[in-house]
Write a protein that holds these residues in place. Sequence first.
Motif, short mmCIF file in Angstrom:
data_model
loop_
_atom_site.label_atom_id
_atom_site.label_comp_id
_atom_site.label_asym_id
_atom_site.label_seq_id
_atom_site.Cartn_x
_atom_site.Cartn_y
_atom_site.Cartn_z
N ARG A 499 0.79 -1.23 0.00
CA ARG A 499 0.00 0.00 0.00
C ARG A 499 0.82 1.27 0.00
NH1 ARG A 499 -4.44 1.30 4.40
NH2 ARG A 499 -3.32 3.29 4.43
N ASP A 503 -0.55 4.85 -1.36
CA ASP A 503 -0.69 6.01 -0.48
C ASP A 503 0.14 7.19 -0.98
OD1 ASP A 503 -2.29 4.33 0.93
OD2 ASP A 503 -0.97 4.13 2.67
N SER A 506 -1.65 8.65 -4.03
CA SER A 506 -2.88 9.37 -3.68
C SER A 506 -2.57 10.69 -2.96
CB SER A 506 -3.78 8.48 -2.82
OG SER A 506 -4.29 7.43 -3.60
N PHE A 510 -3.73 14.31 -4.20
CA PHE A 510 -4.49 15.24 -3.36
C PHE A 510 -3.78 16.58 -3.23
CE2 PHE A 510 -5.80 16.79 0.94
CZ PHE A 510 -7.13 16.99 0.63
N MET A 556 -11.08 18.12 -4.57
CA MET A 556 -9.87 18.05 -3.75
C MET A 556 -9.42 19.46 -3.36
SD MET A 556 -7.59 14.90 -5.04
CE MET A 556 -8.22 13.22 -4.98
N THR A 559 -11.72 20.69 -0.70
CA THR A 559 -11.39 20.01 0.56
C THR A 559 -10.16 20.61 1.20
OG1 THR A 559 -12.27 17.96 -0.35
CG2 THR A 559 -10.91 17.78 1.60
N ARG A 563 -9.60 22.02 4.85
CA ARG A 563 -8.52 21.54 5.72
C ARG A 563 -7.73 22.71 6.32
NH1 ARG A 563 -6.47 16.32 4.41
NH2 ARG A 563 -8.29 14.96 4.37
N ASN B 311 -8.68 13.43 8.65
CA ASN B 311 -7.40 12.73 8.56
C ASN B 311 -7.28 11.82 7.34
OD1 ASN B 311 -6.49 13.93 10.95
ND2 ASN B 311 -7.72 12.45 12.13
N ARG B 312 -8.17 12.00 6.39
CA ARG B 312 -8.12 11.18 5.19
C ARG B 312 -6.90 11.54 4.34
NH1 ARG B 312 -14.00 10.63 2.25
NH2 ARG B 312 -14.61 8.68 3.29
N VAL B 313 -6.45 10.56 3.55
CA VAL B 313 -5.37 10.82 2.60
C VAL B 313 -5.87 11.72 1.47
CG1 VAL B 313 -3.88 9.78 0.84
CG2 VAL B 313 -4.06 8.72 3.10
N THR B 314 -7.12 11.49 1.04
CA THR B 314 -7.63 12.28 -0.09
C THR B 314 -8.91 13.04 0.23
OG1 THR B 314 -8.57 10.21 -0.90
CG2 THR B 314 -6.56 10.97 -1.95
N GLY B 315 -9.21 13.23 1.52
CA GLY B 315 -10.33 14.11 1.88
C GLY B 315 -11.64 13.74 1.22
N ALA B 367 -6.42 4.09 0.88
CA ALA B 367 -6.22 4.35 2.32
C ALA B 367 -7.52 4.73 3.02
CB ALA B 367 -5.19 5.46 2.50
#
Lengths: 600, 600
Positions: A499, A503, A506, A510, A556, A559, A563, B311-315, B367
């Motif tokens: 993975r 990760d 990704s 992002f 993204m 988002t 964030r 806390n997501r990798v890609t929101g 993820a």
Amino acid sequence: MTTKPTNVTTGPITGSKKIYISPEERPDLRVPVREIALTGDEPPVRVYDASGPYTEGGAVDLSAGLPRVREGWLEARGHLESYEGRAVRPEDDGSPNASQVLPQFPVQRRPRRGKPGALVTQLEYARAGIITEEMVYAAARENLGRSALVDGESFGASIPDVVTPEFVRSEIASGRAIIPANVNHPELEPMLIGRNFLVKINANIGNSALASSIAEEVEKMVWSIRWGADTVMDLSTGRNIHATREWILRNSPVPIGTVPIYQALEKVHGDPQKLDWEVFSDTLIEQCEQGVDYFTIHAGVRLAHVPLTANRVTGIVSRGGSMMAAWCLGHHRESFLYERFGDICDILRKYDVSFSLGDGLRPGSIADANDAAQFAELTTLGELTKVAWEKGCQVMIEGPGHVPMHKIKANMDKQLRECGEAPFYTLGPLTTDIAPGYDHITSGIGAAMIGWFGTAMLCYVTPKEHLGLPDRDDVKTGVITYKIAAHAADLAKGHPAARLRDDALSKARFEFRWIDQFNLALDPDTARSFHDETLPKDAQKTAHFCSMCGPKFCSMSITQDVRRLAERTAGLEAKAAEFREGGGRIHMKIVDDQKAPSAE
Amino acid sequence: MTTKPTNVTTGPITGSKKIYISPEERPDLRVPVREIALTGDEPPVRVYDASGPYTEGGAVDLSAGLPRVREGWLEARGHLESYEGRAVRPEDDGSPNASQVLPQFPVQRRPRRGKPGALVTQLEYARAGIITEEMVYAAARENLGRSALVDGESFGASIPDVVTPEFVRSEIASGRAIIPANVNHPELEPMLIGRNFLVKINANIGNSALASSIAEEVEKMVWSIRWGADTVMDLSTGRNIHATREWILRNSPVPIGTVPIYQALEKVHGDPQKLDWEVFSDTLIEQCEQGVDYFTIHAGVRLAHVPLTANRVTGIVSRGGSMMAAWCLGHHRESFLYERFGDICDILRKYDVSFSLGDGLRPGSIADANDAAQFAELTTLGELTKVAWEKGCQVMIEGPGHVPMHKIKANMDKQLRECGEAPFYTLGPLTTDIAPGYDHITSGIGAAMIGWFGTAMLCYVTPKEHLGLPDRDDVKTGVITYKIAAHAADLAKGHPAARLRDDALSKARFEFRWIDQFNLALDPDTARSFHDETLPKDAQKTAHFCSMCGPKFCSMSITQDVRRLAERTAGLEAKAAEFREGGGRIHMKIVDDQKAPSAE
């Protein structure tokens, strides 16, 4: 006729650098790794690399052959003897006439074989508790970026957090894994095929009887490993196959597999009835001396199995299988491959050539999946596996074919049960028959699933399957599709390292690190060219959107604004207020307004 | 600016003929079927046909719109009233300036809606025990060549041997299936979305803000249904979306879906903070009156869910989802879509617009799969499903996204449990993140699996996903890939009719009926062109081999020789003798000697 091959594709994969690491146990070993450098403070990502010296950047002299990385290991063991090998005969190359003769590989060496009574195969060393350099080397390859992360369903496989040489030894000793490594293929970079290691893929090549075949086939081999093929099968038939195979072996860092009966058939001028033990064993020895690492042998196609195929929709679809069926019927005798299997083992053991027990009766259509013929052969392959293990030979088992999704797991379960967990090596399976032209996809679905269930190596299928001769693009498409299937399987099995690459990619996606996203992709060139088709300007490489959704609709991007608030403040009320003042209108200044289809 | 669209792709699929059948119950209905004629004595194969009149062969006048097949049915029910609809305003088309205005569809009609208290939706009719023409029509489409053959694992689905109108009614009454069919879309050829019917696929289109957008988008719709898209989502944003949508609807035989919040956002000049109930409900009514068949509405993105994505990798990767998350945070208020959901139902019910409850928090990377945010939203979608059913509305539920293979089934199981078996409509899922440029394949794997597990409709992904704007070839590749996934799922579920096409194609393959094999393929043109690349001569169309294995190594050819013996004689000994005399040397006279890679 043409001259010697001189040109193959070389140079690093876009955005990657080839490096070599040395295992603690053996600092003298140099194990290849591909390192993808990322921008900013992101650590580089290391990925498994099967591409050989061709991606180092320097030139490669095909007429010299690759560095003989195993030479010292093999000599040091003192278990091998070199001898005057079998003389190459015109019929080995299909008795070409003057105009058809192609150049032999310039460097000739005496072949080696195991001394009487000495340990030869990786299986024999493993059982004796000896960890070979091949095991240390292959273990190091499996450990790239290995972390503690484990999350998956491995259906009884037992994947360790870190692969140690001792774990590799024990897996080989148990028969659950093999390292195909003929003592006459010192150029090999050893690799593992087994359920508790990364899922591997095989690419098929083979001459097409064109004058330029040798150069073409060497390039096909180099091209397929460049994109990730872990082993290559040379399925050449017709003329000059001995010469072609020699050029491929001397320049191949990956295990080379063959189907010896193809060449044996050429030696009897294409008449399956004329096949016999003499011509077949002569061909085995010829190829053992050249350095072929594994042989597909259809010893499971027995006389009694042939009638079981009578009512099939597509009969027998394996070439080797149909030849042996024709032979059994024509002579009304049991298969000589079955009757002489012990003798075959004795030959292969002396060179540590691994068995790939062929599924000559695999189903060629959804209608024929999991039928009596297929499973009768699988049971026979189970018997033969035990014989080969007795003799000290490494073994893997070939599998179907065409199988609908609901019948795939039964194949894996039966293979594990009947064949004592010997590695399974499957073609696809194709999950439907109705998409010729897209069978890399119909089979990629089945390959991902059976890889998850426990298949150790997946034999690729190209878009040209059932229709014709794959070209360079088809080979690449087949390899990439199967890298996807193998990686999806590694993820689902919970391979600890798998993975990390997902990760990293990704995260790059992002954060709109476009170049990093491209370079982390299985095919960086295609990813970049697809992007540039609609947003060619270099400036766009940093744009916080792409042409798919355009600036106003980039989720993204929105988002990230959310964030940023969350990070700077605490409490939703504060976030809300700030958001209204600050980020509320997102990227409105960017004028590019193109939109495109996308799942909302 | 351009003139009205005039040209789209028309004409039969190669080797097929469009026919219409009439169900016994209603001989006045004409249900489209594609018939593939085969050579020799082989019976023709009938396949499901979503392509509309465009494949009949005649010309189509886009300015007139398609025949209004449902007109008489809707009138006869007497439950609808026509009324003076909402006036079209410049902002509906993004307030284009003179140079940006595109032509409106020439024919204007008064919209219809349900009379107060009258039955309107297919769900209401089904509950009342009434079988509508839409149900009879859709039932007939599902029955093509339906045989008694049942062989599969359907995970609790209950697929009948023959689909009756009454079965369709009961499935709709239970909420397990829907027929998206806005009363203002009389051009629609009704179809079913439900776990006990054929797995359907959706293709996304949408304007790209180019001057020629209307003509391009109408062609994209026609092109995607030509290759098998069962529904089409118009994800247009930017200018002229009202006009574009009208042209698409009046010329679409398949259900059209939209994401109304995209147009609502345009009406507030791209500022998600300015979204409110007034502009949103105004947009719903506008699109209800035009005839959109289903709406994606992200009412499950609640204020409390947003922090779960922190806390997501890609929101948040759903466009609609990110807009609503921004709105909730910006106003620090519960989503107005959630709070006014009952009012939304009241609007949709009057026109029988189906809900596609959007998964605004679907995972955008491996993820993030199956995380708290995703499943919290799914639980909310379950609540909303019950509300919508109470109100008489048809509902389906949208699903992920990016999910590794071992986490796919949990999505299906949870959706069935939380959402009362309402049809699941998933994007992919993508089974790995590392192959941008090949995400039709990474997602085709997941789509086939989740389709097998019970997903009713699969939203396609094209090779350009994550990278840019799909072109015509990308749309076709996406549709064919998803037809493969849907068909593989139908086979695995044991759909009684699914295997007929596989068996017919495999039989054609085995008998070297090349043209039949091409014509039975999902993409006859590509299958034929791939074959012809290496064996172009027409003579080869009858050759008992292809360039993949060449004449001497064609297993199917050898098998046929074995078969012929078996048929002509009894007893293996007799077979053996004859075989030695007769068929022993197979096709040696054919000089073509080319060989190619192939799994042996």
